[in-house]
Design an enzyme around this catalytic site. Structure first.
Site, PDB file in Angstrom:
ATOM      1  N   ASP A 125      -2.645  -1.439  10.475  1.00  0.00           N
ATOM      2  CA  ASP A 125      -3.095  -1.337   9.089  1.00  0.00           C
ATOM      3  C   ASP A 125      -3.442  -2.695   8.473  1.00  0.00           C
ATOM      4  O   ASP A 125      -3.784  -2.770   7.296  1.00  0.00           O
ATOM      5  CB  ASP A 125      -2.133  -0.512   8.207  1.00  0.00           C
ATOM      6  N   GLY A 149       3.980  -4.297   3.888  1.00  0.00           N
ATOM      7  CA  GLY A 149       4.148  -5.702   3.489  1.00  0.00           C
ATOM      8  C   GLY A 149       3.829  -6.691   4.594  1.00  0.00           C
ATOM      9  O   GLY A 149       3.124  -7.681   4.362  1.00  0.00           O
ATOM     10  N   LYS A 206       0.846  -1.212   0.000  1.00  0.00           N
ATOM     11  CA  LYS A 206       0.000   0.000   0.000  1.00  0.00           C
ATOM     12  C   LYS A 206       0.872   1.249   0.000  1.00  0.00           C
ATOM     13  O   LYS A 206       2.039   1.218   0.391  1.00  0.00           O
ATOM     14  CB  LYS A 206      -0.938   0.045   1.211  1.00  0.00           C
TER      15      LYS A 206
END
Ligand code: C5P
Length: 300
Positions: A140, A105, A16
């Site tokens: 996240d 990641g 992201k």
């Protein structure tokens, strides 16, 4: 109820970027409330979860530094505890996403492992229970269960989907540096003037909802000053990117990855080539596109 997939499950885990990131407050639980836009991108890790006659969980990774301390393993351990699964399994991870680079990641691998485990073991765990497990693993991680584009608040786990971002490519520049306990260190280095009210990111979200495209002036990131304080050698990176022809530049997460926003894929390739030549082996440079699809487990 999801049907079990006994031959094993493969799933891709996207990286992201944060399209703007504001820290809005410090919380009593030691975390911070933030407002950010997460954008999943085409840089991906590949995971494969296979059943094993041996009971217990094994993990292999083509990056040996990740074989032990790994959020994907933690996610599967939590899922197995929650569902009572004891069946043997091996998780293989092939890294494509630079490690500890602000590209999410580790959290994406954790979310993908949860989706793969639920499929392999045929667990009836609903999506919101999976999101709760993900939030325990990393702030996240819940985003990566759905991916795409989303406005996030709270610790990063309160998510509102946004429409897919079209006509945009990114040149992602990841300095190959190791910052010990990076995320916690950068949160701890925030000063009161690094806090803001979240309006810039919300205005950017409103633009994306209206299909107006990214406003380069709304890509600010609260970690820019503390990151430059911790690593003064990175402070000149945006200038170097600009000198190579980058226009809009953002910082992803707590860094150190920076990205340039480009409206044309061939121009993105040319900019990436110039940046790789200028910055050499000290950085990884990659061209990425927005990745609108949720990660989907498939038979391996
Ligand atoms: O949730 P995650 O494990 O990624 O967080 C790592 C550290 O970063 C936390 O222990 C906390 O110090 C800090 N953090 C924070 N506020 C957030 C997310 C992380 O203070 N929203």
């Amino acid at each position: 109820m999801t049907a079990p997939s006994p031959a094993g499950v493969a799933i891709d885990a996207p990286a992201k970027l944060n399209l703007g990131l504001e820290i809005v407050g410090r919380r009593a639980d030691g975390y911070h409330d933030l407002v950010t836009i997460f954008q999943a991108i085409s840089i991906q890790d590949r995971l494969r979860l296979s059943p094993d006659p041996e009971p217990g969980l094994r993990l292999t990774c083509d990056d040996p530094s990740l074989a032990d301390d790994n959020l994907a393993r933690a996610a599967l351990v939590a899922l197995r505890r929650r569902t009572g699964t004891t069946a043997g399994a091996t998780l293989r991870i092939e890294k494509g996403i630079p490690v500890a680079a602000g590209l999410g990641g580790a959290s994406s691998d954790a979310a993908a492992a949860l989706l793969a485990g639920r499929r392999l073991w045929g667990s009836p765990l609903p999506d919101d229970a999976l999101a709760d497990l993900a939030a325990e693993i990393g702030s996240d991680a819940p985003f990566f269960l759905r991916g795409g584009t989303a406005l996030a608040s709270g610790r990063g786990e309160r998510l509102t989907p946004l429409p897919p971002l079209g006509g945009t490519w990114f040149v992602v520049v990841s300095p190959r540096i190791v910052l010990p306990r990076k995320t916690a260190a950068l949160y701890a280095a925030l000063r009161s003037d690094d806090f803001s009210n979240g309006d810039a990111v919300r205005r950017q979200a409103a633009r994306l909802r209206a299909g107006s495209g990214l406003d380069p002036d709304l890509l600010g990131n609260a970690f820019r000053r503390p990151l430059a304080g911790l690593r003064p050698d990175l402070a000149s990176l945006p200038e170097t990117m600009r000198a190579a022809g980058a226009g809009a530049i953002g910082l992803s997460g707590a860094g150190p990855s920076h990205y340039a926003v480009v409206g044309d894929p061939e121009e993105a390739d040319r900019l990436a080539t110039r940046l790789a030549a200028r910055l050499g082996a000290a950085v990884a440079v990659a061209v990425a596109a927005p990745w609108p699809d949720p990660p989907r487990p498939r038979p391996a």
